[in-house]
Design an enzyme around this catalytic site. Structure first.
Site, PDB file in Angstrom:
ATOM      1  N   GLY A  14       0.835  -1.205   0.000  1.00 20.18           N
ATOM      2  CA  GLY A  14       0.000   0.000   0.000  1.00 20.18           C
ATOM      3  C   GLY A  14       0.864   1.246   0.000  1.00 20.18           C
ATOM      4  N   GLY A  78       2.002  -8.138  -6.103  1.00 26.97           N
ATOM      5  CA  GLY A  78       3.186  -8.283  -6.957  1.00 26.97           C
ATOM      6  C   GLY A  78       4.247  -9.234  -6.441  1.00 26.97           C
ATOM      7  N   ARG A  86      -2.267 -13.792 -15.159  1.00 24.35           N
ATOM      8  CA  ARG A  86      -3.576 -13.735 -15.791  1.00 24.35           C
ATOM      9  C   ARG A  86      -3.541 -14.555 -17.071  1.00 24.35           C
ATOM     10  NH1 ARG A  86      -8.257 -10.870 -16.298  1.00 24.35           N
ATOM     11  NH2 ARG A  86      -8.899 -10.389 -14.197  1.00 24.35           N
ATOM     12  N   ASP A 119       6.257  -4.788   5.712  1.00 23.58           N
ATOM     13  CA  ASP A 119       6.885  -6.056   6.084  1.00 23.58           C
ATOM     14  C   ASP A 119       6.835  -7.079   4.950  1.00 23.58           C
ATOM     15  OD1 ASP A 119       4.137  -6.125   6.472  1.00 23.58           O
ATOM     16  OD2 ASP A 119       4.248  -7.675   8.006  1.00 23.58           O
ATOM     17  N   THR A 142       5.087   2.286   6.173  1.00 24.66           N
ATOM     18  CA  THR A 142       3.689   1.938   6.415  1.00 24.66           C
ATOM     19  C   THR A 142       3.054   3.016   7.272  1.00 24.66           C
ATOM     20  OG1 THR A 142       2.148   0.522   7.641  1.00 24.66           O
ATOM     21  CG2 THR A 142       4.434   0.327   8.262  1.00 24.66           C
ATOM     22  N   ASP A 144       0.764   2.400   9.181  1.00 24.24           N
ATOM     23  CA  ASP A 144       0.393   1.728  10.445  1.00 24.24           C
ATOM     24  C   ASP A 144       1.481   1.839  11.515  1.00 24.24           C
ATOM     25  OD1 ASP A 144      -1.815   1.009   9.037  1.00 24.24           O
ATOM     26  OD2 ASP A 144      -1.525  -1.158   9.180  1.00 24.24           O
ATOM     27  N   ASP A 146       3.841  -0.138  12.187  1.00 20.44           N
ATOM     28  CA  ASP A 146       3.955  -1.393  12.941  1.00 20.44           C
ATOM     29  C   ASP A 146       5.187  -2.219  12.558  1.00 20.44           C
ATOM     30  OD1 ASP A 146       3.173  -2.166  10.427  1.00 20.44           O
ATOM     31  OD2 ASP A 146       1.407  -3.301  11.060  1.00 20.44           O
ATOM     32  N   GLY A 187      -5.231   0.408  10.652  1.00 19.49           N
ATOM     33  CA  GLY A 187      -4.425  -0.264  11.686  1.00 19.49           C
ATOM     34  C   GLY A 187      -4.822  -1.726  11.717  1.00 19.49           C
ATOM     35  N   ARG A 188      -4.113  -2.534  10.944  1.00 22.43           N
ATOM     36  CA  ARG A 188      -4.504  -3.950  10.784  1.00 22.43           C
ATOM     37  C   ARG A 188      -4.245  -4.756  12.053  1.00 22.43           C
ATOM     38  NH1 ARG A 188      -5.498  -5.199   5.722  1.00 22.43           N
ATOM     39  NH2 ARG A 188      -5.371  -7.431   6.054  1.00 22.43           N
ATOM     40  N   HIS A 288      -9.013   5.443   3.023  1.00 21.66           N
ATOM     41  CA  HIS A 288      -7.795   5.842   2.316  1.00 21.66           C
ATOM     42  C   HIS A 288      -7.506   7.337   2.361  1.00 21.66           C
ATOM     43  CE1 HIS A 288      -8.505   1.777   0.980  1.00 21.66           C
ATOM     44  NE2 HIS A 288      -7.212   1.713   0.761  1.00 21.66           N
ATOM     45  N   GLN A 290      -6.700   8.687   4.870  1.00 24.48           N
ATOM     46  CA  GLN A 290      -5.513   8.729   5.749  1.00 24.48           C
ATOM     47  C   GLN A 290      -4.219   8.524   4.986  1.00 24.48           C
ATOM     48  OE1 GLN A 290      -6.639   6.095   9.482  1.00 24.48           O
ATOM     49  NE2 GLN A 290      -7.987   5.736   7.757  1.00 24.48           N
ATOM     50  N   ARG A 291      -4.309   7.890   3.828  1.00 26.77           N
ATOM     51  CA  ARG A 291      -3.095   7.544   3.096  1.00 26.77           C
ATOM     52  C   ARG A 291      -2.793   8.487   1.941  1.00 26.77           C
ATOM     53  NH1 ARG A 291      -3.426   1.274   2.074  1.00 26.77           N
ATOM     54  NH2 ARG A 291      -3.197   1.919  -0.071  1.00 26.77           N
TER      55      ARG A 291
HETATM   56  O1  F6P Z   1      -1.010  -1.560   5.871  1.00 27.68           O
HETATM   57  C1  F6P Z   1      -1.423  -0.296   5.562  1.00 27.68           C
HETATM   58  C2  F6P Z   1      -2.893  -0.263   5.322  1.00 27.68           C
HETATM   59  O2  F6P Z   1      -3.205   1.087   5.106  1.00 27.68           O
HETATM   60  C3  F6P Z   1      -3.719  -0.882   6.441  1.00 27.68           C
HETATM   61  O3  F6P Z   1      -3.894  -0.044   7.517  1.00 27.68           O
HETATM   62  C4  F6P Z   1      -4.985  -1.217   5.711  1.00 27.68           C
HETATM   63  O4  F6P Z   1      -5.671  -2.287   6.306  1.00 27.68           O
HETATM   64  C5  F6P Z   1      -4.493  -1.612   4.366  1.00 27.68           C
HETATM   65  O5  F6P Z   1      -3.277  -0.960   4.150  1.00 27.68           O
HETATM   66  C6  F6P Z   1      -5.477  -1.281   3.279  1.00 27.68           C
HETATM   67  O6  F6P Z   1      -5.019  -1.807   2.095  1.00 27.68           O
HETATM   68  P1  F6P Z   1      -5.712  -1.543   0.681  1.00 27.68           P
HETATM   69  O7  F6P Z   1      -5.212  -0.227   0.191  1.00 27.68           O
HETATM   70  O8  F6P Z   1      -5.247  -2.671  -0.146  1.00 27.68           O
HETATM   71  O9  F6P Z   1      -7.187  -1.502   0.886  1.00 27.68           O
END
Ligand code: F6P
Length: 374
Positions: A14, A78, A86, A119, A142, A144, A146, A187-188, A288, A290-291
């Site tokens: 991610g 990947g 595919r 990881d 990450t 997270d 973590d 936060g997985r 997302h 947050q990302r």
């Molecule tokens: O590991 C980072 C993370 O943002 C997690 O907190 C979340 O569960 C996961 O990625 C979401 O992944 P995707 O973008 O594949 O939905």
């Protein structure tokens, strides 16, 4: 040690705000200080299977510092050791494409590979080095936070900032409507984002994966606040949290890779809380948001430092390591140590204790104690 002339760089898993800062720092210092060629590998390791690459020049990394995401693209499908192929009839099958990665690494004339990821991505980098002798340096990423053996990963500061702003906004509307607001954050396995944003945003309840919860103390907290004249409450829920007798809630599982998409716990909790407290409950799943978007300054700085120091590891031939933040310093840590466990919130640790001292409920308390302490 053979001379380093050309390095490859990829981002996997991610995305996280600050990835472009790493790519920029690595590319600029490689070109300006060492006159290297930098080959950007597109979409994680799959770019090394399908040979999707682009040389990165100074102009390619100009202006990318404030940009979220990654200019190289990324995927969490990947893994070359379990590559999703595919077929022409539209079906998919899993193959080991790691030999193709090695061939293409050689064909591209690369002398080292810088792998930026979480990881999973770092473990793949380690395996490519162990099984195929590819000289790998890792950069931990990450939101997270973590990853073991680094005090911080970039992306975390941005995610906490976004979640905290959301809590500030939820506070005013919660108070006006006398509602309970649930904010579900990412936060997985680790509740770092929930814990940090919950403290920064003054949450009343924080539910994290490391502390299995029951709803009784949460309900007691909401009643206690009501009795003291605060007819609203703010609950932060990490997506990976689970009750004492329940499992994590997920929306879907990738049929090929087995990857679980977490999320939705708050929607299960909301009707129960509404029923038991008499308050209206509303749910916000931040997802997302947050990302994406502009990285916080701290993430740009950490990403920049990681990029420069990753290149230094390459130039010193210190392969099989990742860069890591240790106090104020960037250090080298063996990939093997960084990928064999996660860094979780310590339920007995100082941060949780500080939050508890302010009356924050984590869901493992005796409900009577919660009522008495208010
Ligand atoms: O590991 C980072 C993370 O943002 C997690 O907190 C979340 O569960 C996961 O990625 C979401 O992944 P995707 O973008 O594949 O939905």
């Amino acid at each position: 040690m053979s001379e380093i002339r050309q390095i490859g760089v990829l981002t996997g898993g991610g995305d996280a705000p600050g990835l472009n800062a790493v790519i920029r720092a690595l590319t600029k210092s490689a070109i300006l200080r060492h006159r290297l060629r930098v080959i950007g590998i597109m979409d994680g390791f799959s770019g090394l299977v399908d040979l999707k690459t682009e040389e990165l020049e100074l102009r390619d990394v100009r202006g990318i510092l404030p940009k979220g995401g990654t200019i190289l693209g990324t995927t969490n499908r990947g893994n070359p050791f379990k590559y999703v192929e595919r077929l022409s009839d539209g079906t998919e099958r899993i193959i080991d494409a790691s030999g193709i990665v090695k061939e293409n690494f050689t064909r591209l004339g690369l002398d080292a590979l810088v792998v930026i990821g979480g990881d999973g991505t770092l473990a793949i980098g380690r395996e490519l080095m162990e099984q195929h002798g590819i000289p790998v340096v890792g950069v931990p990423k990450t939101i997270d936070n973590d990853l073991a053996r680094t005090d911080r990963t970039f992306g975390f500061a941005t995610a906490v900032g976004v979640a905290t702003e959301a809590l500030d906004r939820l506070h005013t509307t919660a108070e006006s409507h006398h509602r309970i607001m649930l904010l579900e954050v990412m936060g997985r396995e680790a509740g770092w984002i929930a814990l940090h944003s919950g403290i920064a945003g003054g949450a009343d309840v924080i539910l994290i994966p490391e502390i299995p919860f029951s709803l009784e103390p949460v309900i007691a907290k909401i009643w206690a606040r009501q009795n003291r004249g605060s007819a609203f409450s703010i609950v932060v829920v990490a997506e990976g949290a689970h009750s004492k007798d329940g499992d994590q809630v997920f929306q879907s599982v990738d049929p090929v890779t087995g990857w679980k998409r977490l999320g939705g716990l708050s929607y299960q909790l909301a009707p129960v809380l509404q029923d038991k407290t008499g308050h209206e409950v509303r749910v916000t799943v931040l997802g997302h948001i947050q990302r994406g978007g502009t990285p916080a300054p701290l993430d740009r700085i950490l990403g920049t430092r990681f990029g420069c120091e990753a290149l230094n590891l390459v130039m010193r031939g210190e392969f099989g390591n990742m860069v890591a933040l240790n106090g104020e310093d960037i250090v080298a840590v063996p990939l093997a140590e960084a990928t064999n466990r996660l860094k979780l919130v310590d339920p007995q640790g100082q941060l949780v204790a500080n939050a508890r001292a302010l009356g924050v409920v984590f869901g493992d308390e005796d409900p009577d104690d919660v009522l008495d302490s208010e």
